[in-house]
Design an enzyme around this catalytic site. Structure first.
Site, short mmCIF file in Angstrom:
data_model
loop_
_atom_site.label_atom_id
_atom_site.label_comp_id
_atom_site.label_asym_id
_atom_site.label_seq_id
_atom_site.Cartn_x
_atom_site.Cartn_y
_atom_site.Cartn_z
N ASP A 1 45.19 68.15 22.51
CA ASP A 1 46.17 67.88 23.68
C ASP A 1 45.46 67.88 25.09
O ASP A 1 46.38 67.69 25.95
CB ASP A 1 47.10 69.07 23.67
CG ASP A 1 46.34 70.40 23.81
OD1 ASP A 1 45.29 70.49 24.31
OD2 ASP A 1 47.28 71.62 24.30
N GLU B 1 43.62 70.02 26.79
CA GLU B 1 43.02 71.18 27.35
C GLU B 1 41.53 71.67 26.92
O GLU B 1 41.06 70.93 26.08
CB GLU B 1 43.91 72.38 26.95
CG GLU B 1 45.26 72.19 27.43
CD GLU B 1 46.32 73.22 27.14
OE1 GLU B 1 46.08 74.39 26.27
OE2 GLU B 1 47.46 73.24 27.37
N ARG C 1 34.86 65.96 52.22
CA ARG C 1 35.31 65.14 53.38
C ARG C 1 36.82 65.37 53.77
O ARG C 1 36.96 64.97 54.81
CB ARG C 1 34.94 63.56 52.75
CG ARG C 1 33.78 63.14 52.71
CD ARG C 1 33.49 61.76 52.18
NE ARG C 1 33.86 61.57 50.81
CZ ARG C 1 33.88 60.63 50.08
NH1 ARG C 1 33.63 59.44 50.88
NH2 ARG C 1 34.23 60.63 48.87
N HIS D 1 29.35 67.22 54.09
CA HIS D 1 29.85 66.42 54.93
C HIS D 1 29.87 67.10 56.21
O HIS D 1 29.53 66.49 57.18
CB HIS D 1 31.06 65.80 54.44
CG HIS D 1 31.58 64.81 55.23
ND1 HIS D 1 31.27 63.49 55.58
CD2 HIS D 1 32.64 64.72 56.25
CE1 HIS D 1 31.50 62.79 56.32
NE2 HIS D 1 32.75 63.42 56.89
N ASP E 1 27.39 56.77 62.65
CA ASP E 1 28.69 57.10 63.16
C ASP E 1 28.36 58.18 64.23
O ASP E 1 27.59 59.08 63.86
CB ASP E 1 29.83 57.43 62.51
CG ASP E 1 29.57 58.62 61.12
OD1 ASP E 1 29.25 59.58 61.68
OD2 ASP E 1 29.56 58.18 60.06
N LYS F 1 32.01 53.88 65.29
CA LYS F 1 32.89 53.77 64.03
C LYS F 1 34.45 54.13 64.33
O LYS F 1 34.64 55.07 65.05
CB LYS F 1 32.30 54.80 63.20
CG LYS F 1 32.96 54.62 61.73
CD LYS F 1 32.39 55.65 60.73
CE LYS F 1 32.97 55.35 59.26
NZ LYS F 1 32.32 56.39 58.15
N GLY G 1 28.60 51.92 50.37
CA GLY G 1 27.72 51.31 51.19
C GLY G 1 27.90 50.46 52.44
O GLY G 1 27.14 50.08 53.07
#
Length: 334
Positions: free
Chosen positions: A43, A45, A106, A140, A181, A210, A241
């Site tokens: 199922d 799980e 992020r 990040h 950035d 950016k 990229g």
């Protein structure tokens, strides 16, 4: 004692989706991975449990939370959480989650009304299953990562790892380190400072603007002196990229002789192959926290250098087990 670990031993598990990376970490530690079981039911799980005793042990559980090739990031997160809970219930004295790539890192703030702060929710899930510590590689946003968790966290940056691999391949002439950035300027600055200390050469700083509008990233303004220089563009990850190509093209237009892209995590989604083979980029360097399974062999062989992060993770585990210094391991990051 039957059912308990040997005193002083490190117990390490790697779930199936990260078995190759986990085995490399275990080999660097000089010990085998402990046994576990993963079962999937009809199922959808699943069940995960340790097969070796962990009672009284210092237990490290490794799973990288990138999507694919067989399981989504959500599937991997769920399995990891369930396994951590089972290990805690089995009597581990200290429990550490080792997450080379941390999913949802992020999404650490609200950028629109009623946005989720998913990084914080993921942290709460780890805490709910009884984790004592979380170890991640090159997140990040370091401040957001540290603030999201109430349990201790360890951040393994990859500056020394990349510099060790790259230093003997750098040509003579001017050098520059660029952030693609403004948000990554601190990461690039720390990399530049370590590179200067290691090589004894002056390294110029640079960064790109950016802008994001309607999901489209733009901005071509480059700040910094890169003419006649070898430029190293440093970021935490590469997805499609596009950001790296935008930075590389701007550096080339400003007179850079070649551009290397460095990022800890190579997700390589979407049209990443086209970005990696763009003539503005000389070589792209990543670690193996995310295996490059989405790339064709010709693209990987011709345009990408993979540096293993397994020795770094192994040394971090050894230091944590011995109550050693992670700061010293990483080269005193700022």
């Amino acid at each position: 004692m039957v059912g308990s670990m040997m005193p002083g031993a490190v117990a390490m598990f790697a779930l199936d989706a990260s078995r190759v990376f986990g085995a490399a970490v275990a080999a660097a530690l000089g010990q085998p991975l402990l046994r576990h079981e993963e079962r999937r039911f009809a199922d959808g799980e699943h069940k995960v449990r340790p097969l070796d005793p962990v009672r009284g042990g210092d237990v490290y559980v490794l799973q990288s939370l990138h999507g694919g090739p067989d399981l989504s990031a959500d599937d991997k997160l769920c399995r990891l959480l369930f396994f951590l809970g089972a290990v805690r219930d089995a009597g581990a004295a200290r429990l550490t989650a080792v997450v080379p790539y941390l999913a949802y890192a992020r999404k650490d703030r609200r950028t629109q009304a009623r946005d989720p702060v998913t990084t914080r929710y993921v942290a709460q899930l780890f805490e709910a299953v009884g984790v004592d510590r979380v170890v991640a590689v090159e997140v990040h946003n370091l401040v957001a990562f540290q603030n999201a968790f109430r349990c201790p966290v360890e951040h393994l940056d990859t500056r020394r790892l990349f510099i060790d691999a790259l230093v003997n391949q750098l040509p003579g002439g001017p050098l520059a380190v660029a952030s693609p950035d403004p948000g990554g300027v601190k990461r690039a600055q720390l990399f530049r400072e370590m590179l200067e200390a290691r090589t004894g050469r002056a390294v110029e700083p640079a960064f790109m603007e950016k802008r994001r509008s309607g999901g489209v990233v733009g901005g071509t303004l480059l700040t910094g002196q890169v003419r006649d220089a070898t430029v190293i563009v440093v970021d935490d990850l590469i997805a499609s990229g596009g950001t790296m190509v935008r930075a590389a093209e701007a550096c080339r237009a400003a007179g850079a002789t070649q551009v290397f892209a460095l990022a800890a995590h190579g997700l390589f989604v979407g049209d990443a192959a086209a970005a990696l083979t763009n003539p503005a980029l000389s070589t792209t360097w990543v670690t193996d926290t995310v295996p490059p399974f989405r790339l064709e062999a010709t693209v990987l062989a011709g345009h990408v250098q993979v540096v293993s992060a397994a020795p770094l993770v192994a040394r971090a585990i050894a230091r944590l087990h011995g109550d050693g210094s992670i700061v010293d391991l990483l080269g005193n990051p700022g």
